[in-house]
Design a protein around this motif. Structure first.
Motif, short mmCIF file in Angstrom:
data_model
loop_
_atom_site.label_atom_id
_atom_site.label_comp_id
_atom_site.label_asym_id
_atom_site.label_seq_id
_atom_site.Cartn_x
_atom_site.Cartn_y
_atom_site.Cartn_z
N LEU A 9 0.86 -1.31 0.06
CA LEU A 9 0.05 -0.30 -0.09
C LEU A 9 0.97 1.35 -0.08
O LEU A 9 1.98 1.39 0.69
CB LEU A 9 -0.90 0.07 1.35
N THR A 10 0.60 2.19 -1.00
CA THR A 10 1.10 3.45 -0.70
C THR A 10 0.16 4.67 -0.28
O THR A 10 -1.09 4.49 -0.07
CB THR A 10 1.49 3.89 -2.16
N THR A 11 1.01 5.82 0.06
CA THR A 11 0.27 6.75 0.76
C THR A 11 -0.77 7.45 -0.23
O THR A 11 -0.41 7.43 -1.60
CB THR A 11 1.03 8.02 1.33
N TYR A 12 -1.80 7.78 0.25
CA TYR A 12 -2.87 8.66 -0.62
C TYR A 12 -3.42 9.85 -0.21
O TYR A 12 -3.77 9.73 1.23
CB TYR A 12 -3.99 7.55 -0.94
N LYS A 13 -3.56 11.02 -1.00
CA LYS A 13 -3.55 12.27 -0.48
C LYS A 13 -5.17 12.59 -1.21
O LYS A 13 -4.93 12.62 -2.40
CB LYS A 13 -2.64 13.16 -0.87
N ASP A 14 -6.05 12.76 -0.52
CA ASP A 14 -7.38 12.88 -1.30
C ASP A 14 -8.11 14.19 -1.13
O ASP A 14 -9.11 14.80 -1.32
CB ASP A 14 -8.39 11.83 -0.86
N GLY A 15 -7.43 15.27 -0.17
CA GLY A 15 -7.86 16.49 0.28
C GLY A 15 -8.19 16.52 1.78
O GLY A 15 -8.35 17.55 2.14
N ALA A 65 4.29 0.39 -14.57
CA ALA A 65 4.86 -0.86 -14.38
C ALA A 65 4.68 -1.24 -12.98
O ALA A 65 4.26 -2.38 -12.79
CB ALA A 65 6.56 -0.61 -14.63
N ALA A 66 4.36 -0.44 -12.01
CA ALA A 66 4.14 -0.69 -10.67
C ALA A 66 2.70 -1.12 -10.71
O ALA A 66 2.14 -2.05 -9.84
CB ALA A 66 4.16 0.43 -9.74
N HIS A 67 1.57 -0.60 -11.16
CA HIS A 67 0.37 -0.99 -11.40
C HIS A 67 0.16 -2.25 -12.03
O HIS A 67 -0.53 -3.21 -11.58
CB HIS A 67 -0.47 0.15 -11.91
N GLU A 68 0.93 -2.54 -13.02
CA GLU A 68 0.94 -3.70 -13.66
C GLU A 68 1.37 -5.02 -12.66
O GLU A 68 0.92 -5.90 -12.63
CB GLU A 68 1.44 -3.66 -14.94
N VAL A 100 -7.92 2.85 4.29
CA VAL A 100 -7.30 2.32 3.02
C VAL A 100 -8.43 2.34 2.01
O VAL A 100 -9.39 1.96 2.00
CB VAL A 100 -7.00 0.66 3.19
N ARG A 101 -7.94 2.88 0.85
CA ARG A 101 -8.77 3.02 -0.33
C ARG A 101 -8.34 1.80 -1.48
O ARG A 101 -7.23 1.48 -1.86
CB ARG A 101 -8.62 4.28 -1.24
N CYS A 102 -9.36 0.91 -1.60
CA CYS A 102 -9.24 -0.03 -2.61
C CYS A 102 -9.16 0.65 -3.86
O CYS A 102 -10.58 0.69 -4.31
CB CYS A 102 -10.25 -1.22 -2.25
N HIS A 103 -8.39 0.82 -4.63
CA HIS A 103 -8.38 1.12 -5.90
C HIS A 103 -8.65 2.70 -6.14
O HIS A 103 -9.79 3.08 -6.20
CB HIS A 103 -9.30 0.46 -6.93
N ASP A 104 -7.59 3.35 -6.46
CA ASP A 104 -7.83 4.60 -7.21
C ASP A 104 -7.87 4.67 -8.48
O ASP A 104 -7.83 5.44 -9.39
CB ASP A 104 -6.59 5.84 -6.68
#
Length: 247
Positions: A9-15, A65-68, A100-104
């Motif tokens: 998992l990576t950090t996610y900034k959504d506001g 590449a990371a997403h694949e 945790v957001r599953c899938h941005d």
């Protein structure tokens, strides 16, 4: 063999001010480096040519590449990926009210993959998981009857199964051409408050379209739900009833 990075998992900034992490797959359909075709968004329809996750930084070579690599991990060893995700989520990094957001990008593309996530949710009760999804039939059958208490989901309009969503009772989100049209339709704008509005706030949330010029031109001043209704009407033809096509 490429060694697995430290964190799935990576950090996610959504506001919002929430401490949030994310898991990302390649958006919609394509071909993996080994030649396999994939579709991570089986519910995508009118939204597909307007998807933000098929533009900008998502197209950078290293990002793609990371997403694949994430997708190949799931496809090649789903039990191993599930075990690794469960183990990672026990780390102190995820303690103390994390999200945790599953899938941005991507979606729950198969029942097996969805069920693996459901087991992960139940094994990690102190973390709140959430997702925007167009995989409506799978959720109505496999999630809604017995949802994990720490999983929040939002049905996202603009997909092939929009007609299965009860807009009067189900939490859902629509993408509007601009902020003014969100208010005019009586929806609550997510604005700068981030995803928590969508998962914890009012039932009907509107997202103003991303300020990406060529996508806004394609959207032509319409909501994603409107574009989908037009597409459904063209597909079924005059005088024909809508035919449900489930995966």
């Amino acid at each position: 063999m490429t060694p697995r990075r430290r964190w799935l998992l990576t950090t996610y900034k959504d506001g919002s001010s929430a401490d949030t992490y994310k898991w990302t797959l390649p958006a919609w359909a394509g071909k993996l480096p080994d030649g396999r075709n994939y579709n991570t968004c089986p519910g995508a329809s009118a939204c597909a040519p307007l998807c933000y996750a098929r533009t900008g930084t998502y197209r950078f070579r290293t990002v793609k590449a990371a997403h694949e690599a994430n997708l190949m991990m799931v496809l090649d060893d789903l039990p191993g990926w599930e075990a690794a995700m469960k183990a990672e989520l026990q780390h102190k990094r995820y303690r103390g009210g994390k999200f945790v957001r599953c899938h941005d990008a991507g979606d729950f593309f198969s029942v097996e993959y969805l069920q693996a996530w459901l087991r992960i949710f139940r094994a990690t009760p102190d973390v709140t998981f959430y997702a925007y999804t167009k995989s409506i039939p799978m959720f109505l059958e496999h999630v809604k009857p017995n949802p994990p208490p720490n999983f929040k989901w939002v049905f996202s309009l603009g997909g092939r199964w929009d007609h299965l969503i009860d807009l009067e009772t189900e939490r859902h989100v629509d993408v509007f051409p601009d902020e003014a049209s969100v208010e005019e339709a009586g929806y609550t704008s997510r604005g700068d408050l981030g995803d928590l509005v969508s998962i914890l706030g009012p039932r009907r949330v509107g997202l103003p379209a991303n300020n990406i010029k060529h996508l806004k031109t394609k959207q032509a001043g319409k909501r994603f739900s409107e574009l989908q209704r037009e597409r459904d009407k063209r597909r079924r033809g005059p005088g024909k009833q809508f035919r449900d096509s489930r995966p």
